[in-house]
Every structure is written in C-alpha cells, then in structure tokens.
Design an enzyme around this catalytic site. Structure first.
Site, PDB file in Angstrom:
ATOM      1  N   ASP A 197       0.830  -1.212   0.000  1.00 48.14           N
ATOM      2  CA  ASP A 197       0.000   0.000   0.000  1.00 48.14           C
ATOM      3  C   ASP A 197       0.863   1.261   0.000  1.00 48.14           C
ATOM      4  OD1 ASP A 197      -2.724   0.595  -0.334  1.00 48.14           O
ATOM      5  OD2 ASP A 197      -2.806   1.460   1.661  1.00 48.14           O
ATOM      6  N   GLU A 227      -0.144  10.567   5.248  1.00 48.47           N
ATOM      7  CA  GLU A 227      -0.277   9.119   5.061  1.00 48.47           C
ATOM      8  C   GLU A 227       1.081   8.488   4.741  1.00 48.47           C
ATOM      9  OE1 GLU A 227      -4.146   8.355   3.288  1.00 48.47           O
ATOM     10  OE2 GLU A 227      -3.247   6.707   2.187  1.00 48.47           O
ATOM     11  N   GLU A 271     -11.088   6.336  -2.182  1.00 44.05           N
ATOM     12  CA  GLU A 271     -11.053   6.792  -0.780  1.00 44.05           C
ATOM     13  C   GLU A 271     -12.178   6.142   0.041  1.00 44.05           C
ATOM     14  OE1 GLU A 271      -8.271   7.912  -0.263  1.00 44.05           O
ATOM     15  OE2 GLU A 271      -8.148  10.094  -0.308  1.00 44.05           O
ATOM     16  N   GLU A 330      -9.653  -2.907  -6.315  1.00 43.82           N
ATOM     17  CA  GLU A 330      -9.584  -2.959  -4.841  1.00 43.82           C
ATOM     18  C   GLU A 330      -9.695  -4.405  -4.350  1.00 43.82           C
ATOM     19  OE1 GLU A 330      -8.957  -0.702  -2.428  1.00 43.82           O
ATOM     20  OE2 GLU A 330      -8.747   0.999  -3.777  1.00 43.82           O
TER      21      GLU A 330
HETATM   22  C1  NSP Z   1      -5.348   0.198  -2.456  1.00 45.41           C
HETATM   23  C2  NSP Z   1      -5.753   1.457  -1.735  1.00 45.41           C
HETATM   24  N1  NSP Z   1      -6.987   1.970  -1.941  1.00 45.41           N
HETATM   25  C3  NSP Z   1      -7.327   3.132  -1.281  1.00 45.41           C
HETATM   26  C4  NSP Z   1      -6.482   3.768  -0.447  1.00 45.41           C
HETATM   27  C5  NSP Z   1      -6.928   5.002   0.294  1.00 45.41           C
HETATM   28  N2  NSP Z   1      -6.193   6.152  -0.060  1.00 45.41           N
HETATM   29  C6  NSP Z   1      -5.249   3.204  -0.264  1.00 45.41           C
HETATM   30  N3  NSP Z   1      -4.336   3.746   0.569  1.00 45.41           N
HETATM   31  N4  NSP Z   1      -4.873   2.018  -0.905  1.00 45.41           N
END
Ligand code: NSP
Length: 223
Positions: free
Chosen positions: A48, A90, A142, A212
C-alpha cells in the site's frame, strides 16, 4: 417530499454485490474478527505504501482538473487539496508503521495486482480523461478504504489493539466526512454530465472496485 436519488446512490444499489466485495473482503473481515495473519498485514502495508506513492500524482491531476473544470464557488479545489495534504501525512505514517513492523520499504517490489492498479491510476491522469470520470475514481478509492476500515472499528469488532490505529486512519469520522464531500462533488458533476461521460464514469467505478478486490486478494495471499 422525497429526496432525489443521486447517481452514486443508483450505482451503489446496482453494484451492491461488487461494492460489498470490496468493502467486506475476507482480508478486512480477518482484521475485524481478530484472526488476521500478521504476515498478510505486513504485505498489505508494504504494497500500500507503493500504491499511495502512485496515488499522489493521480490526486494532483484531479486537483488540476477541478481547478480547470469545475464551477467556481463549489469548493472542489479546497476539498481535493485537503486530500493531497492527508496523503502527505499518510506517507509519513506508512514509514513510521513500516519501521514498527520491521517492513523494509526500500526493498518492496510491487506485486502484479498493485502494478496493474498503479497503471490504471496512470491511465486516468491525462487531460483527455474528464474531471467527472477522474473524480469518480478518486471518490471510490477513498470511500472503499473508509468503509472497510470503519467496519473494523464497529462496537462488536475484535480488531487486535495493535491494528486499531491503522483502522482509525481511514475509518475515522472526519475521513468519512471528507469522503461525503467527494461524493457530493461527484454527484454535482454527474448531474450535468453527458450520457457518454456518465457511462465512462460508471465503468471507471467498476474498474476501481475490481482493482480494490484484487489488491485485498494480493494482501491476503490469494494471487
Ligand atoms: C489500495 C488502496 N486503496 C485506497 C487507499 C486510500 N487512499 C489506499 N491507501 N490504498
């Protein structure tokens, strides 16, 4: 008087199965149920981090499109700018968390599902992609995280204490309000969009949902 059903509401009803597949994935359920495999969590964390780095230029492109393409006075630019600022935090959070869990970010290689997702983001950056279409992707990306991690914070959840902070990052109320603001932006845009753009935007939503799910599958060791 009955409230008007928005385009996003119509889509979420129509694609409920796929949407739930993304927001109630077994990876998320395993956090919520307290039986998450920590190596899966570490895989997710490292992958991520790479995704979020690729997400920044995409969000910056949405910001540019908002500046050029939205009506004055709706505050789209400010909302999206808030998103850019949150991404800065983040990235710092990922670095801190990776250190805590002993994940070496510099040696992470993006897995196939991640590469494909990042490539998809890149395909949405160009000026030929309409603001409405890009904004739908942004809102969906999001919101899926918000709903997924908020699910892990519900009263009856058994989320391990050491993962609560991760869930709070996206599952907190103010992130939820930000996602609602993105949804309002999207619905306002969709109200005045052509049929062609609406069709493209819906297809983009479906692609996000699929990416996702693939991303969670990858983290869960299913690829
Ligand atoms: C795969 C993924 N999807 C969504 C997000 C949210 N910004 C994230 N950090 N990573």
């Amino acid at each position: 008087m009955q409230a008007k059903i928005t385009v996003t509401e119509t889509w979420l009803r129509k694609h409920r199965h796929l949407y739930d597949g993304a927001t109630r994935h077994p990876f998320i359920r395993s956090i919520r149920d307290g039986n998450i495999n920590i190596s899966a969590f570490k895989t997710w964390l490292g992958q991520d981090y790479i995704f979020v780095r690729a997400f920044v230029p995409f969000v910056a492109s949405v910001l540019t499109k908002a500046y050029k393409g939205s009506d004055d006075g709706n505050g789209d630019v400010e909302v999206i700018l808030g998103g850019v600022a949150a991404l800065h935090d983040e990235i710092s959070w990922f670095k801190k968390e990776a250190f805590k869990w002993g994940v070496q970010l510099s040696s992470i290689v993006p897995q196939k599902a991640n590469q494909e997702y990042c490539r998809f983001l890149e395909s949405l950056i160009g000026p030929e992609v309409e603001y409405t279409v890009a904004a739908v992707a942004f809102w969906a990306i999001e919101t899926i995280y918000q709903e997924s991690f908020a699910h892990c914070l519900e009263d009856d959840s058994k989320t391990p204490p050491e993962l609560k902070e991760t869930c709070q990052r996206w599952g907190n109320e103010s992130f939820g309000e930000y996602c609602n603001s993105l949804r309002n932006i999207v619905d306002r845009q969709l109200e005045k969009a052509s049929d062609d753009v609406i069709t493209k935007a819906e297809a983009t939503l479906l692609r996000v949902l699929e990416h996702e799910v693939d991303f969670w599958n990858m983290s869960h060791g299913r690829t």
